[in-house]
Design an enzyme around this catalytic site. Structure first.
Site, PDB file in Angstrom:
ATOM      1  N   TYR A 131      -0.961   4.367  10.784  1.00  0.00           N
ATOM      2  CA  TYR A 131      -1.338   3.354  11.763  1.00  0.00           C
ATOM      3  C   TYR A 131      -0.121   3.099  12.640  1.00  0.00           C
ATOM      4  CZ  TYR A 131      -5.553   2.236   9.069  1.00  0.00           C
ATOM      5  OH  TYR A 131      -6.758   2.303   8.437  1.00  0.00           O
TER       6      TYR A 131
ATOM      7  N   LYS B  54       1.817   1.979   7.548  1.00  0.00           N
ATOM      8  CA  LYS B  54       2.174   1.178   8.713  1.00  0.00           C
ATOM      9  C   LYS B  54       3.124   1.920   9.638  1.00  0.00           C
ATOM     10  CE  LYS B  54       0.876  -2.237   9.580  1.00  0.00           C
ATOM     11  NZ  LYS B  54      -0.377  -2.506  10.351  1.00  0.00           N
TER      12      LYS B  54
ATOM     13  N   ARG C 270       0.831  -1.202   0.000  1.00  0.00           N
ATOM     14  CA  ARG C 270       0.000   0.000   0.000  1.00  0.00           C
ATOM     15  C   ARG C 270       0.871   1.259   0.000  1.00  0.00           C
ATOM     16  NH1 ARG C 270      -3.616  -1.393   5.191  1.00  0.00           N
ATOM     17  NH2 ARG C 270      -1.618  -2.346   5.762  1.00  0.00           N
TER      18      ARG C 270
ATOM     19  N   VAL D 143      -1.434 -12.642   9.716  1.00  0.00           N
ATOM     20  CA  VAL D 143      -0.689 -11.584   9.032  1.00  0.00           C
ATOM     21  C   VAL D 143      -1.105 -10.234   9.608  1.00  0.00           C
ATOM     22  CG1 VAL D 143      -0.303 -10.443   6.815  1.00  0.00           C
ATOM     23  CG2 VAL D 143      -0.396 -12.940   6.944  1.00  0.00           C
TER      24      VAL D 143
ATOM     25  N   SER E 202     -21.525 -13.364  23.558  1.00  0.00           N
ATOM     26  CA  SER E 202     -20.178 -13.898  23.739  1.00  0.00           C
ATOM     27  C   SER E 202     -19.812 -13.992  25.214  1.00  0.00           C
ATOM     28  CB  SER E 202     -19.167 -13.003  23.015  1.00  0.00           C
ATOM     29  OG  SER E 202     -17.854 -13.502  23.166  1.00  0.00           O
TER      30      SER E 202
ATOM     31  N   GLU F 246      -5.706   4.591  13.927  1.00  0.00           N
ATOM     32  CA  GLU F 246      -6.614   3.652  14.593  1.00  0.00           C
ATOM     33  C   GLU F 246      -7.230   4.206  15.872  1.00  0.00           C
ATOM     34  OE1 GLU F 246      -2.599   2.772  16.468  1.00  0.00           O
ATOM     35  OE2 GLU F 246      -3.336   3.231  14.446  1.00  0.00           O
TER      36      GLU F 246
ATOM     37  N   HIS G  37      -0.452   1.456  16.215  1.00  0.00           N
ATOM     38  CA  HIS G  37      -0.669   0.241  17.013  1.00  0.00           C
ATOM     39  C   HIS G  37       0.394   0.100  18.097  1.00  0.00           C
ATOM     40  CE1 HIS G  37      -3.901  -1.094  14.395  1.00  0.00           C
ATOM     41  NE2 HIS G  37      -3.120  -1.006  13.343  1.00  0.00           N
TER      42      HIS G  37
ATOM     43  N   VAL H 101     -11.706  -9.128  17.559  1.00  0.00           N
ATOM     44  CA  VAL H 101     -11.975  -8.368  18.776  1.00  0.00           C
ATOM     45  C   VAL H 101     -11.046  -7.169  18.844  1.00  0.00           C
ATOM     46  CG1 VAL H 101     -12.052  -8.436  21.293  1.00  0.00           C
ATOM     47  CG2 VAL H 101     -12.757 -10.442  19.960  1.00  0.00           C
ATOM     48  N   LEU H 102     -11.583  -5.988  19.121  1.00  0.00           N
ATOM     49  CA  LEU H 102     -10.795  -4.761  19.120  1.00  0.00           C
ATOM     50  C   LEU H 102     -11.062  -3.934  20.364  1.00  0.00           C
ATOM     51  CD1 LEU H 102      -9.055  -2.539  17.618  1.00  0.00           C
ATOM     52  CD2 LEU H 102     -11.242  -1.647  16.797  1.00  0.00           C
TER      53      LEU H 102
ATOM     54  N   VAL I 240     -14.751  -5.381  11.384  1.00  0.00           N
ATOM     55  CA  VAL I 240     -14.055  -6.578  10.890  1.00  0.00           C
ATOM     56  C   VAL I 240     -14.980  -7.781  10.919  1.00  0.00           C
ATOM     57  CG1 VAL I 240     -12.195  -8.228  11.330  1.00  0.00           C
ATOM     58  CG2 VAL I 240     -11.740  -5.789  11.495  1.00  0.00           C
TER      59      VAL I 240
ATOM     60  N   ASP J  32      -2.602  -7.426  14.803  1.00  0.00           N
ATOM     61  CA  ASP J  32      -1.838  -6.172  14.811  1.00  0.00           C
ATOM     62  C   ASP J  32      -2.093  -5.370  16.080  1.00  0.00           C
ATOM     63  OD1 ASP J  32      -4.375  -5.289  14.245  1.00  0.00           O
ATOM     64  OD2 ASP J  32      -3.875  -4.345  12.333  1.00  0.00           O
TER      65      ASP J  32
ATOM     66  N   VAL K  76      -7.517 -11.635  12.946  1.00  0.00           N
ATOM     67  CA  VAL K  76      -7.382 -10.301  12.363  1.00  0.00           C
ATOM     68  C   VAL K  76      -6.884  -9.299  13.402  1.00  0.00           C
ATOM     69  CG1 VAL K  76      -8.552  -8.539  10.970  1.00  0.00           C
ATOM     70  CG2 VAL K  76      -9.315 -10.909  10.838  1.00  0.00           C
ATOM     71  N   ALA K  77      -7.049  -9.607  14.668  1.00  0.00           N
ATOM     72  CA  ALA K  77      -6.644  -8.696  15.744  1.00  0.00           C
ATOM     73  C   ALA K  77      -5.151  -8.768  16.049  1.00  0.00           C
ATOM     74  CB  ALA K  77      -7.438  -9.002  17.009  1.00  0.00           C
TER      75      ALA K  77
END
Length: 370
Positions: free
Chosen positions: A92, A73, A15, A296, A218, A116, A94, A237-238, A177, A268, A265-266
């Site tokens: 981003y 990134k 990207r 990833v 949940s 984020e 993180h 989950v974020l 997500v 990162d 997906v979480a």
């Protein structure tokens, strides 16, 4: 204002922080945009595309010498040398998952604004949302491919065929997500179970999808039972700015069906599944307890052309505000942008990030003005 767009150096990160259309929007306002030569190639944008939009094509040092640097990134170790106290870095970050990046920003005194954690009053994350949508849709696409036998998994077609049961997809987290992952999975005719603690969010999903996505409150028990029949588990989950909580333990993974697949997906933000660790597009998977894991950290980089357009659509108004007003004024006038400020003059300025890093949080407005 001078805005720099360096090429991304993270492994397989194709990207770029801005499209040529975004560059044109800034140059038309009289700002100088420096784009590193070759920065857009991975996203199918040529240097000529950027130059025709008014960008000045430069080498990496000149791109980083700008007043505002926009990236995709977090800065990599090789880029730490470019950090300085008069730089505004918009990307981003993180930091909860990458404390060494936080240390580098603190030591350099850089103003770090994280996509984020830009957060509106109602809790929406406008700059995280587009990449969350991409990542969620990719998660199902990747998971469907990984369930093919050539990957050492169960050899299941996600949607099944008439007379044969479809795959069971379990998605934990009903945010951008998770909802996008579940949406694509039900579109592929899988059996989809979406779990979240927010019952209002589950009601909304149920109203939209009218039972085609099964919803479940949940908690530890419901997660354990759901995983016993899961062919594909997607962790989504974020916690904005903070480390993702572990909601699936190693013991739960050990009791999953052999040959099933996990996509976290979480990752990162540290990952929400205990057995995951970050991987790359070049080496994306590994087995734990006979379950294939895909973790990833920059999933949207797999579709960089789409992702770069989606990212620029969201970030450009904020870049314009920073360039037109300057960081202090832009942050003072926009509480949503204020939440994105993570570091100023060696101080962490976001509460959730500070808590994750174990440091005190400072006031971004006071530090930017001072």
């Amino acid at each position: 204002m001078i805005i720099g767009i360096p090429a991304e150096v993270k492994t397989a990160e194709n990207r770029v922080a801005m499209t040529p259309d975004g560059v044109r929007g800034l140059t038309s306002l009289g700002h100088e945009v420096r784009v590193q030569s070759g920065a857009g190639i991975g996203s199918s944008f040529s240097d000529a595309d950027f130059a025709s939009a008014g960008a000045r094509m430069v080498e990496v040092d000149d791109a980083w010498a700008s007043e505002i640097v926009c990236k995709v990134k977090e800065p990599q170790r090789s880029e730490f040398r470019y950090l300085r106290d008069d730089l505004v870095l918009f990307t981003y970050l993180h930091l909860a998952a990458y404390p060494e990046v936080a240390r580098a920003l603190f030591e350099a005194g850089t103003t770090g604004i994280a996509y984020e954690t830009v957060q509106s009053a109602n809790g929406d994350l406008p700059l995280l949302a587009p990449m969350s949508e991409v990542a969620g849709r990719i998660a199902t696409q990747v998971g469907a491919s990984l369930l093919e036998k050539r990957n050492g998994t169960r050899g299941i077609l996600l949607g099944g065929v008439p007379g044969v049961r479809a795959a069971r997809v379990v998605v934990i987290g009903a945010g951008h997500v998770g909802w996008n992952a579940a949406w694509i999975a039900q579109g592929m005719e899988a059996e989809v179970l979406l779990l979240d603690r927010n019952l209002d969010r589950l009601r909304w999903v149920d109203q939209i999808h009218k039972g085609r996505i099964m919803t479940l409150a949940s908690n530890r028990g419901s997660i354990e039972r759901a995983l016993m029949e899961a062919d594909l588990l997607i962790g989504a989950v974020l916690v904005a700015g903070g480390r993702a909580p572990i909601v699936v333990t190693d013991d739960m993974v050990a009791r999953m069906r052999p040959g099933s697949v996990i996509v976290d997906v979480a990752v990162d933000q540290g990952g929400c599944i205990e057995s995951t660790h970050e991987t790359t597009h070049e080496d994306p998977t590994y087995f734990v307890h006979d379950v294939l894991h895909y973790a990833v950290g920059n999933m949207p980089a797999a579709v960089p052309h789409t992702s770069t357009y989606a990212l620029t659509n969201a970030t450009l108004p904020y870049v314009v505000a920073l360039a037109e007003q300057g960081p202090a004024e832009a942050v003072a006038h926009d509480p949503t942008l204020r939440g994105g400020v993570n570091t100023v003059r060696g101080v962490c300025t976001n509460g959730a990030v500070a808590e994750a890093l174990g440091v005190e949080a400072g006031n971004p407005l006071e530090l930017l003005v001072g």
